[in-house]
Design a protein around this motif. Structure first.
Motif, mmCIF file in Angstrom:
data_model
loop_
_atom_site.group_PDB
_atom_site.id
_atom_site.type_symbol
_atom_site.label_atom_id
_atom_site.label_comp_id
_atom_site.label_asym_id
_atom_site.label_seq_id
_atom_site.Cartn_x
_atom_site.Cartn_y
_atom_site.Cartn_z
ATOM 1 N N TYR A 4 0.820 -1.266 0.115
ATOM 2 C CA TYR A 4 0.173 -0.070 0.067
ATOM 3 C C TYR A 4 1.055 1.009 -0.203
ATOM 4 O O TYR A 4 1.935 1.255 0.843
ATOM 5 N N PRO A 5 0.506 2.356 -0.925
ATOM 6 C CA PRO A 5 1.436 3.375 -0.955
ATOM 7 C C PRO A 5 1.272 4.345 0.344
ATOM 8 O O PRO A 5 0.283 4.224 1.093
ATOM 9 N N LYS A 6 2.265 4.924 0.751
ATOM 10 C CA LYS A 6 2.339 5.795 1.842
ATOM 11 C C LYS A 6 1.611 7.028 1.500
ATOM 12 O O LYS A 6 0.904 7.650 2.567
ATOM 13 N N TYR A 7 1.776 7.466 0.262
ATOM 14 C CA TYR A 7 0.761 8.654 0.032
ATOM 15 C C TYR A 7 -0.108 8.538 -1.106
ATOM 16 O O TYR A 7 0.185 7.608 -2.045
ATOM 17 N N LEU A 8 -1.242 9.244 -1.241
ATOM 18 C CA LEU A 8 -2.085 9.143 -2.380
ATOM 19 C C LEU A 8 -2.097 10.645 -3.243
ATOM 20 O O LEU A 8 -2.163 11.474 -2.609
ATOM 21 N N VAL A 9 -1.532 10.545 -4.278
ATOM 22 C CA VAL A 9 -1.538 11.489 -5.063
ATOM 23 C C VAL A 9 -2.279 11.375 -6.473
ATOM 24 O O VAL A 9 -2.154 10.285 -7.361
ATOM 25 N N LYS A 10 -3.327 12.114 -6.542
ATOM 26 C CA LYS A 10 -4.183 12.158 -7.588
ATOM 27 C C LYS A 10 -3.620 12.692 -9.104
ATOM 28 O O LYS A 10 -2.639 13.644 -8.989
ATOM 29 N N ALA A 11 -4.427 12.411 -10.106
ATOM 30 C CA ALA A 11 -3.668 12.718 -11.479
ATOM 31 C C ALA A 11 -3.858 14.423 -11.446
ATOM 32 O O ALA A 11 -2.896 14.969 -12.212
#
Length: 107
Positions: A4-11
């Motif tokens: 699971y990624p530590k950060y969520l960066v949207k497009a």
């Protein structure tokens, strides 16, 4: 086991350091730990290693002290690498992030 990624960066996200206080703390620690290391290619070394996990041979030769600090785990670079990974599909975010890193490391 799932990763699971530590950060969520949207497009459509843009980089803003205020959203990443731990990252700013890590950069402060990196700057403190490398205060006596030459400035030569520091930003390039940090960005390349955390983004693509690779360094150009000539960069290592130009600043072996900083290259060693980055590659041996002596510096807190995990958050930087995680943010690059999370933003891999958002080139604009990565460009802004790289500019921020360059300014902070070269100041």
């Amino acid at each position: 086991m799932r990763h699971y990624p530590k950060y969520l960066v949207k497009a459509d996200d843009e980089f803003d350091s205020i959203n990443f206080p731990q990252l700013v703390q890590d950069l402060n620690q990196i700057n403190e730990a490398s205060v006596n290391v030459p400035q030569t290619l520091k930003a390039e070394i940090l960005i390349s290693f955390t983004k693509i996990h690779s360094l150009k041979h000539e960069w290592i030769n130009a600043n072996p002290m900083f290259a060693e600090l980055v590659t041996t785990g002596e510096l807190p670079i995990g958050n930087i690498a995680s943010l690059f990974e999370a933003s891999s599909k958002n080139s604009y975010f990565q460009q802004q992030f790289e500019r921020f890193l360059q300014q902070r490391i070269n100041s």
